[in-house]
Design an enzyme around this catalytic site. Structure first.
Site, PDB file in Angstrom:
ATOM      1  N   ASP A  38       0.823  -1.214   0.000  1.00  0.00           N
ATOM      2  CA  ASP A  38       0.000   0.000   0.000  1.00  0.00           C
ATOM      3  C   ASP A  38       0.858   1.265   0.000  1.00  0.00           C
ATOM      4  O   ASP A  38       1.956   1.267   0.577  1.00  0.00           O
ATOM      5  CB  ASP A  38      -0.919   0.036   1.221  1.00  0.00           C
ATOM      6  N   PRO A  39       0.374   2.355  -0.587  1.00  0.00           N
ATOM      7  CA  PRO A  39       1.128   3.616  -0.591  1.00  0.00           C
ATOM      8  C   PRO A  39       1.530   4.089   0.800  1.00  0.00           C
ATOM      9  O   PRO A  39       2.605   4.651   0.983  1.00  0.00           O
ATOM     10  CB  PRO A  39       0.155   4.602  -1.253  1.00  0.00           C
TER      11      PRO A  39
END
Length: 302
Positions: A38-39
């Site tokens: 995930d970012p």
């Protein structure tokens, strides 16, 4: 260039952003990542180059390890710090022994419901896009396995955990579920992936370090061979005649490998007598032979 880079992804970047950066730095088109991060998370993101992109699927299937910080008493719609707060509760009476007892319930094989704000595809579109568009969706629980939940630090309301788990485990969902079990709610504050398969955070490099390695001509020092991903599979060492059969896609026998006769889904690494990695082979129980599944070289001496 063929091999695997162990990239230390920074927060704020998608996994695809990292791939694009690596393509640009190395001026190489055949690049892909193994296992989305995930970012908002940082840490280990294996990036496969050239022929090694063909082993990405096996690396994505491997186990992962994380360091996660969970905040109790605050629940968000995305289960992490990026979301909107939807509920709060007091944690004044929350004690470490209660948390330790709760964690024991989340060890082992189990079913986990992924977050609605996830990249899981529903009719070709990520779930989070449908939710943000106002759609009401539902996701199915998935089978996962959590093998380690070790408390690193407890500074109320923040809990830091070391986690080891199977592929497909959502640490955001784990944080949410632990909070619900405790009755006060929780969300994931920070997440660092410390291991993906055999690749460790301590052996990783940043994109900046990669660019420096290109400038100094030392990229090869950071490149892992494709078969590093397959170390859990048995290794078959073939003579010249049998190796030639493999390179032409033909099934072969390997009488030296007799212990624990594999099932039809078992895989093996295939090498010639010089130790060159030739292929991934799959056991065919019907024929009692190994069949090349993916061949990686045509001239093993090169």
């Amino acid at each position: 260039m063929d091999g695997i880079l162990n990239i230390n992804k920074t927060t704020g970047m998608t996994s695809h952003d990292v791939v694009a950066k690596v393509r640009n730095i190395l001026q190489q088109r055949r690049v892909g990542h193994a296992g989305t991060l995930d970012p908002a998370a940082s840490g280990v993101l294996p990036v496969c180059l050239g022929q090694a992109t063909r082993v990405a699927e096996y690396l994505s299937e491997s186990g992962k390890a994380y360091q996660a910080e969970i905040i109790f008493g605050v629940v968000t719609n995305t289960y992490d710090s990026e979301g909107t707060v939807i509920r709060t509760a007091s944690v004044a009476e929350l004690l470490l022994p209660q948390i330790e007892e709760a964690l024991s319930h989340f060890l082992g094989p189990q079913m986990q419901l992924p977050p609605l704000y996830s990249a899981i595809k529903i009719q070709g579109q990520p779930a989070y896009k449908r939710v943000r568009a106002g759609e009401e969706i539902s996701l199915e629980s998935r089978s996962i396995n959590i093998t380690r939940l070790e408390i690193i630090a407890w500074h109320p309301p923040r809990l830091t955990l070391a986690i080891e788990c199977s592929k497909g485990t959502y640490i955001r969902s784990l944080a949410y579920d632990i909070g619900e079990y405790m009755g006060c709610g929780a969300h994931l504050a920070t997440l660092i992936r410390t291991r993906s398969g055999p690749f460790l955070l301590s052996d990783s490099i940043t994109l900046e370090h990669l660019a420096e390695a290109v400038a100094s001509g030392t990229v090869e020092e950071h490149l892992f061979p494709a078969d590093r991903t397959l170390q859990d599979y048995p290794a078959l060492l073939l003579d010249a005649a049998t190796a030639s059969r493999v390179l032409h896609g033909n099934a072969f026998r390997y009488d030296h490998y007799t212990a624990n006769l594999p099932t039809s889904t078992d895989l093996a690494r295939v090498y010639d007598t010089s130790g060159h990695f030739l292929a991934i082979a799959e056991w065919d129980s019907g024929q009692g032979m190994w069949k090349p599944k993916k061949v990686f070289v045509t001239n093993p001496g090169q």
